[in-house]
Design an enzyme around this catalytic site. Structure first.
Site, PDB file in Angstrom:
ATOM      1  N   ARG A  87      24.901  20.244  34.300  1.00 52.13           N
ATOM      2  CA  ARG A  87      23.796  20.651  34.954  1.00 52.13           C
ATOM      3  C   ARG A  87      24.429  22.503  35.049  1.00 52.13           C
ATOM      4  O   ARG A  87      24.020  23.167  35.830  1.00 52.13           O
ATOM      5  CB  ARG A  87      23.251  20.323  36.260  1.00 52.13           C
ATOM      6  CG  ARG A  87      22.291  18.976  35.766  1.00 52.13           C
ATOM      7  CD  ARG A  87      21.884  18.187  37.416  1.00 52.13           C
ATOM      8  NE  ARG A  87      23.032  18.242  38.453  1.00 52.13           N
ATOM      9  CZ  ARG A  87      22.495  18.557  39.497  1.00 52.13           C
ATOM     10  NH1 ARG A  87      21.426  19.391  39.730  1.00 52.13           N
ATOM     11  NH2 ARG A  87      23.611  18.228  40.595  1.00 52.13           N
ATOM     12  N   ASN A  88      25.972  22.290  34.793  1.00 57.59           N
ATOM     13  CA  ASN A  88      26.637  23.363  35.044  1.00 57.59           C
ATOM     14  C   ASN A  88      25.909  24.194  33.764  1.00 57.59           C
ATOM     15  O   ASN A  88      26.067  24.189  32.832  1.00 57.59           O
ATOM     16  CB  ASN A  88      28.131  23.360  34.657  1.00 57.59           C
ATOM     17  CG  ASN A  88      28.400  24.750  34.854  1.00 57.59           C
ATOM     18  OD1 ASN A  88      28.857  25.928  34.377  1.00 57.59           O
ATOM     19  ND2 ASN A  88      29.862  24.504  35.832  1.00 57.59           N
ATOM     20  N   ALA A  89      25.856  25.885  34.036  1.00 55.77           N
ATOM     21  CA  ALA A  89      24.672  26.358  32.999  1.00 55.77           C
ATOM     22  C   ALA A  89      25.971  27.165  32.770  1.00 55.77           C
ATOM     23  O   ALA A  89      25.301  28.310  31.291  1.00 55.77           O
ATOM     24  CB  ALA A  89      23.981  27.269  33.685  1.00 55.77           C
TER      25      ALA A  89
END
Length: 165
Positions: free
Chosen positions: A39-41
């Site tokens: 979920r890290n962009a």
């Protein structure tokens, strides 16, 4: 609390832009890859800007960034931390990476972007000012913990990384 160590920099011979995080999180350390939390962009943003997104194998993503003059590293070489959150870092345990050496070996670096407030504040507190003039700017954290900002807004802020020269 665990003592955690950062990775070597992703850097090519013509790096002009350095992106600094604080310290890899648990998922990144386990995968031995920068920004491995799904979920890290970060990689999604790099995909939009440089076609180095999560759909591309990690070695090719890092090679693409290097070819484009983008270097990635962390401010901290090691620290003591429980979990992944920057707020869990024991400030008294921080050892910064060798920025004087990195900048000496890579004189083409002109710009430094901090991936969030912790990277910026740790750099300001623990790293000696560089011997040459660099442009510094903080960008919004790509961490899933920084959920108050939409992906579109993060991408818009991060687009400055793609504009060089």
């Amino acid at each position: 609390m665990n003592t955690v160590h950062s990775f070597p920099p992703i850097i090519g011979p013509s790096a002009h832009t350095l992106i600094l995080g604080s310290m890899p999180g648990v998922a990144s350390l386990a995968a031995d890859e920068y920004y491995a939390h799904p979920r890290n962009a970060f990689w999604q943003i790099m995909g939009e800007l440089f076609d180095a997104g999560p759909h591309v194998a990690y070695p090719e993503r890092t090679a693409t960034l290097s070819r484009r003059g983008i270097a990635v590293w962390d401010v901290l070489k090691l620290c003591t931390r429980h979990g992944s959150l920057d707020s869990a870092i024991d400030e008294s345990s921080i050892v910064p990476n060798d920025f004087a050496g990195l900048l000496r070996e890579n004189p083409s670096i002109e710009r430094v972007f901090f991936n969030g407030a912790k990277a910026e504040s740790s750099y300001a507190r623990h790293v000696a000012p560089p011997e040459r003039t660099l442009a510094f700017a903080r960008l919004p954290s790509t961490s899933p913990a920084h959920a108050s900002m939409t992906f579109a807004d993060k991408l818009a802020a991060w687009s400055v990384v793609a504009h060089h020269g």
